[in-house]
Design a protein around this motif. Structure first.
Motif, PDB file in Angstrom:
ATOM      1  N   HIS A  80      -8.024   0.425 -11.249  1.00  0.00           N
ATOM      2  CA  HIS A  80      -7.789  -1.006 -10.933  1.00  0.00           C
ATOM      3  C   HIS A  80      -8.248  -1.282  -9.504  1.00  0.00           C
ATOM      4  O   HIS A  80      -7.571  -0.903  -8.554  1.00  0.00           O
ATOM      5  N   ARG A  89      -9.779 -10.254   5.268  1.00  0.00           N
ATOM      6  CA  ARG A  89      -8.775 -11.313   5.445  1.00  0.00           C
ATOM      7  C   ARG A  89      -7.660 -10.891   6.405  1.00  0.00           C
ATOM      8  O   ARG A  89      -6.488 -11.167   6.176  1.00  0.00           O
ATOM      9  N   TYR A 102       2.820 -14.589   0.739  1.00  0.00           N
ATOM     10  CA  TYR A 102       1.584 -14.511  -0.066  1.00  0.00           C
ATOM     11  C   TYR A 102       1.387 -15.848  -0.795  1.00  0.00           C
ATOM     12  O   TYR A 102       0.288 -16.409  -0.799  1.00  0.00           O
ATOM     13  N   ILE A 112      -6.943 -15.680  -2.617  1.00  0.00           N
ATOM     14  CA  ILE A 112      -8.071 -15.466  -3.531  1.00  0.00           C
ATOM     15  C   ILE A 112      -9.143 -16.535  -3.308  1.00  0.00           C
ATOM     16  O   ILE A 112     -10.340 -16.232  -3.300  1.00  0.00           O
ATOM     17  N   TYR A 152     -13.611 -12.985  -7.711  1.00  0.00           N
ATOM     18  CA  TYR A 152     -13.795 -13.683  -6.443  1.00  0.00           C
ATOM     19  C   TYR A 152     -15.000 -14.632  -6.544  1.00  0.00           C
ATOM     20  O   TYR A 152     -15.549 -15.044  -5.532  1.00  0.00           O
ATOM     21  N   HIS A 185      -8.595 -15.468 -12.290  1.00  0.00           N
ATOM     22  CA  HIS A 185      -7.879 -14.853 -11.161  1.00  0.00           C
ATOM     23  C   HIS A 185      -7.076 -15.927 -10.433  1.00  0.00           C
ATOM     24  O   HIS A 185      -5.967 -15.690  -9.978  1.00  0.00           O
ATOM     25  N   GLN A 253       3.583  -9.075 -11.256  1.00  0.00           N
ATOM     26  CA  GLN A 253       3.471  -8.717  -9.832  1.00  0.00           C
ATOM     27  C   GLN A 253       4.609  -9.370  -9.044  1.00  0.00           C
ATOM     28  O   GLN A 253       5.323  -8.694  -8.315  1.00  0.00           O
ATOM     29  N   PRO A 327      -9.174  -7.389  -0.618  1.00  0.00           N
ATOM     30  CA  PRO A 327      -8.969  -7.812   0.778  1.00  0.00           C
ATOM     31  C   PRO A 327      -7.634  -8.501   1.039  1.00  0.00           C
ATOM     32  O   PRO A 327      -7.275  -8.723   2.200  1.00  0.00           O
ATOM     33  N   SER A 329      -4.267  -7.910  -0.881  1.00  0.00           N
ATOM     34  CA  SER A 329      -2.974  -7.246  -1.071  1.00  0.00           C
ATOM     35  C   SER A 329      -3.041  -5.727  -0.963  1.00  0.00           C
ATOM     36  O   SER A 329      -1.996  -5.072  -0.984  1.00  0.00           O
TER      37      SER A 329
HETATM   38  O1  NIG Z   1      -4.234  -7.398  -7.518  1.00  0.00           O
HETATM   39  N1  NIG Z   1      -2.724 -10.306  -7.705  1.00  0.00           N
HETATM   40  C1  NIG Z   1      -3.852 -10.681  -7.894  1.00  0.00           C
HETATM   41  N2  NIG Z   1      -4.959 -10.177  -7.390  1.00  0.00           N
HETATM   42  C2  NIG Z   1      -5.041  -9.215  -6.352  1.00  0.00           C
HETATM   43  C3  NIG Z   1      -4.968  -9.809  -5.004  1.00  0.00           C
HETATM   44  C4  NIG Z   1      -6.107 -10.624  -4.765  1.00  0.00           C
HETATM   45  C5  NIG Z   1      -6.228 -11.167  -3.398  1.00  0.00           C
HETATM   46  O2  NIG Z   1      -5.232 -11.463  -2.722  1.00  0.00           O
HETATM   47  O3  NIG Z   1      -7.391 -11.305  -3.015  1.00  0.00           O
HETATM   48  C6  NIG Z   1      -4.043  -8.120  -6.556  1.00  0.00           C
HETATM   49  O4  NIG Z   1      -3.073  -7.951  -5.810  1.00  0.00           O
END
Ligand code: NIG
Ligand code: FE
Length: 413
Positions: A80, A89, A102, A112, A152, A185, A253, A327, A329
């Motif tokens: 993943h 970021r 967040y 994102i 992205y 996303h 999450q 970038p 999390s």
């Molecule tokens: O796996 N949670 C969603 N997507 C990503 C984070 C993406 C981002 O902040 O750019 C994740 O944590």
């Protein structure tokens, strides 16, 4: 063409399971002490104990490497990641240190959408080269197979651009690469109040183009409050099924909203993140064949409670661990850190964490025929460690680079 590695102190994960390991069997990590490995044409041709060497390998190849009792492991399988992104970021990171959450950052167009804005402006070639620097970095840290998500882009052009970059990495790097379409996303600002419009674009325009160019192996959806609802996830996954894309999903999450049960019904290959699990969620996952992929470095970076790995393993779940390299999390793709954190913060045993980061990760991206363990016929993707007192020293000595050499397809990188 052939390479013989002799005097391996401990050859780790000499196994060839036919399905992902379930529950407490995760602590069984088969090893051979005082071992050798013969590699031919980039694949494992023979393994055994040193006392059997002359019998099993009557003619030594030209290239022989004496491992001097080092531990040798299968390369990590990171199932993943979002390793293709533009820029970084750390500004948001500092905002978070000052107190923003967040969700606050996402709500003001950061997160994102910030990465999507940057990626839209970045030429494909530049995106590829930036990603290859990260790919080479994680390969040196022992990663031999990797799943990479889009997500992205969030527009027709940019999602295709990022998937073409991922496909080029698959074709040009020595790693095993699996590609996942994560158009779902986040909703782009222009579609903030028009979810149906974005889903129409995703399903009726992006998916057919991605399928006709053969740019993806899986589909992913960020199923979360403020992102994609369970119903929206189902709509995306049902459409993707027609193009042969099986789901690997971002689930639980931040909130448990029923995505896990829906993912099971959708026959997802994996449900990933799982920071927020109810007891019922754990029971449901344990009763299914879906792999739960835990991303401890994301929980760490976002200062969240860690995934309940112990409870999940004891309940009989199939567990993998992965880096979530992205970038926002988890700005790290270091699987050695993931293994350490799995033990330190999630109380996984060293054997469990190593299985979860190798063969289980391979199953979570259907690379198990090629990688994830040391078995005849699999690719010779191996990590040679510096001298270690024991296996447990690997997660124990967190933050120290214990890797001496990495082989991918039988070549030292
Ligand atoms: O796996 N949670 C969603 N997507 C990503 C984070 C993406 C981002 O902040 O750019 C994740 O944590
Ligand atoms: Fe992720």
């Amino acid at each position: 063409m052939s390479l013989l590695i002799t005097n391996i102190g401990c050859l780790v994960n000499v196994a060839n399971p036919k399905q992902a390991i379930q529950g407490n069997e995760l602590s069984i990590l088969p090893t051979i002490e005082d071992a050798f490995v013969l590699i031919e044409h980039g694949r494992i041709a023979c393994v055994g104990n040193m006392y059997e060497l002359e019998l099993l390998v009557p003619q030594f190849p030209n290239q022989v490497v004496d491992a001097q009792m080092a531990y040798v492991l299968p390369a990590w399988c990171d199932s993943h990641t979002h390793i293709v992104f533009a820029g970084s970021r750390e500004g948001e990171f500092v905002d978070k240190l000052k107190g923003l959450s967040y969700a606050d950052i996402a709500a003001k167009g950061g997160g994102i959408l910030n990465s999507a804005h940057r990626l839209a402006k970045t030429p494909e070639e530049e995106l590829f080269h930036a990603a290859m620097i990260r790919i080479n970095e994680v390969a040196k840290l022992g990663t031999g197979a990797i799943e990479i998500k889009s997500g992205y882009g969030l527009s027709f052009e940019a999602e295709l651009k990022i998937l073409r970059v991922i496909t080029r990495i698959k074709n040009e790097s020595p790693l095993i690469v699996k590609r996942t379409f994560l158009g779902a996303h986040a909703y782009p600002l222009a579609f903030k109040d028009n979810h149906a419009g974005y889903l129409h674009l995703l399903i009726n325009e992006m998916m057919p183009a991605i399928a006709s160019e053969k740019l993806a192996d899986y589909v992913d959806v960020f199923c979360e409050k403020g992102f994609f609802s369970v119903e929206e996830m189902e709509q995306v996954c049902n459409a993707a099924a027609k193009f042969g894309l099986r789901p690997k999903l971002h689930i639980n999450q931040l909130n448990s909203i029923g995505g896990l049960q829906s993912a099971i019904n959708l026959a997802a290959l994996s449900v990933d993140h799982l920071e927020t699990m109810t007891h019922q969620d754990i029971r449901d996952l344990a009763g299914s064949s879906v792999i739960g992929t835990l991303l401890p470095t994301a929980a760490y970076f976002l200062r969240m409670a860690f995934q309940p790995a112990r409870e999940m393993i004891d309940a009989g779940c199939k567990i993998a661990v992965a880096s979530d390299f992205n970038p926002g999390s988890s700005p790290s793709g270091n699987m050695n850190t993931v293994v350490s954190m799995s033990c330190i913060q999630m109380k996984m045993l060293p054997e469990e964490a190593i299985n979860a980061a190798t063969i289980q990760g391979a199953f979570a991206m259907e690379a198990d025929q090629e990688a994830g363990s040391i078995a005849v016929g699999k690719r010779a993707n191996l990590i040679m460690m510096k001298p270690l007192p024991s296996l447990a020293y690997i997660p124990y000595s967190f933050g120290t680079n214990l890797i001496d050499k990495v082989l991918l397809n039988g070549n030292f990188i």
